[in-house]
Motif scaffolding. Structure first.
Motif, mmCIF file in Angstrom:
data_model
loop_
_atom_site.group_PDB
_atom_site.id
_atom_site.type_symbol
_atom_site.label_atom_id
_atom_site.label_comp_id
_atom_site.label_asym_id
_atom_site.label_seq_id
_atom_site.Cartn_x
_atom_site.Cartn_y
_atom_site.Cartn_z
ATOM 1 N N GLU A 1 0.851 -1.073 0.066
ATOM 2 C CA GLU A 1 -0.170 0.103 -0.472
ATOM 3 C C GLU A 1 0.938 1.763 0.238
ATOM 4 O O GLU A 1 1.001 2.747 -0.734
ATOM 5 C CB GLU A 1 -1.080 -0.318 1.424
ATOM 6 N N VAL A 2 1.799 0.905 1.231
ATOM 7 C CA VAL A 2 2.738 2.534 1.225
ATOM 8 C C VAL A 2 3.665 2.506 -0.168
ATOM 9 O O VAL A 2 3.758 3.725 -0.773
ATOM 10 C CB VAL A 2 3.346 2.213 2.177
ATOM 11 N N ALA A 3 4.033 1.476 -0.555
ATOM 12 C CA ALA A 3 4.726 1.379 -2.117
ATOM 13 C C ALA A 3 4.210 2.040 -2.919
ATOM 14 O O ALA A 3 4.586 3.318 -3.725
ATOM 15 C CB ALA A 3 5.448 0.686 -2.033
ATOM 16 N N ASN A 4 2.069 1.686 -3.722
ATOM 17 C CA ASN A 4 2.231 1.900 -4.050
ATOM 18 C C ASN A 4 2.043 3.675 -3.892
ATOM 19 O O ASN A 4 1.334 4.826 -5.016
ATOM 20 C CB ASN A 4 1.057 1.444 -4.260
ATOM 21 N N GLU A 5 1.732 4.089 -3.003
ATOM 22 C CA GLU A 5 0.959 5.545 -2.830
ATOM 23 C C GLU A 5 2.416 6.258 -3.080
ATOM 24 O O GLU A 5 1.945 7.486 -3.789
ATOM 25 C CB GLU A 5 0.966 6.269 -1.591
ATOM 26 N N PHE A 6 3.699 6.021 -3.052
ATOM 27 C CA PHE A 6 5.022 6.629 -3.383
ATOM 28 C C PHE A 6 5.266 6.220 -4.591
ATOM 29 O O PHE A 6 6.769 6.051 -5.008
ATOM 30 C CB PHE A 6 6.098 6.509 -2.218
ATOM 31 N N ASN A 7 4.952 5.908 -5.873
ATOM 32 C CA ASN A 7 4.727 5.292 -6.944
ATOM 33 C C ASN A 7 6.480 4.351 -7.407
ATOM 34 O O ASN A 7 6.675 4.372 -8.523
ATOM 35 C CB ASN A 7 5.498 6.902 -7.784
#
Length: 117
Positions: free
Chosen positions: A25-31
């Protein structure tokens, strides 16, 4: 099983699954993209492609902060074992010229290596 002095083996019983979800989830938020991830009972290893606009330090800080907060809320038994889930430290290394397949294989084999120790 060998375990460094300050590590506690608490990443099991659903904690490991939830950690993976939060990290993605966090990785996706930060591209960013998690290429490979393995959760051991006392630590985890990530191979992550981070957008230079955000930087690895910021992504890791958010991953550790959010995962600690959410996991300790969702698994209250952790609070009695640990004052906090993560330390302030982490290790980062660039892949450089190493083939991604070799790095992925290394991370995938960590659980097998630890079980055989």
């Amino acid at each position: 099983m060998w375990c460094p002095k300050y590590r506690r083996q608490v990443l099991f019983q659903g904690v490991d699954v939830r950690l993976k979800e939060i990290k993605i989830e966090v990785a996706n938020e930060f591209n960013s993209e998690i290429v490979e991830m393995e959760v051991m009972p006392d630590h985890l290893q990530l191979l992550i492609d981070v957008d230079p606009q955000f930087g690895i330090a910021k992504v890791i800080r958010y991953m550790k902060g959010r995962s600690s907060r959410y996991v300790r809320q969702e698994f209250p038994w952790l609070k009695s074992l640990l004052p906090k889930l993560w330390t302030n430290s982490y290790f980062v290394s660039t892949v450089g010229g190493a083939p991604i397949s070799v790095i992925k294989k290394y991370i995938e084999n960590q659980k097998l290596r630890i079980k055989n120790v």
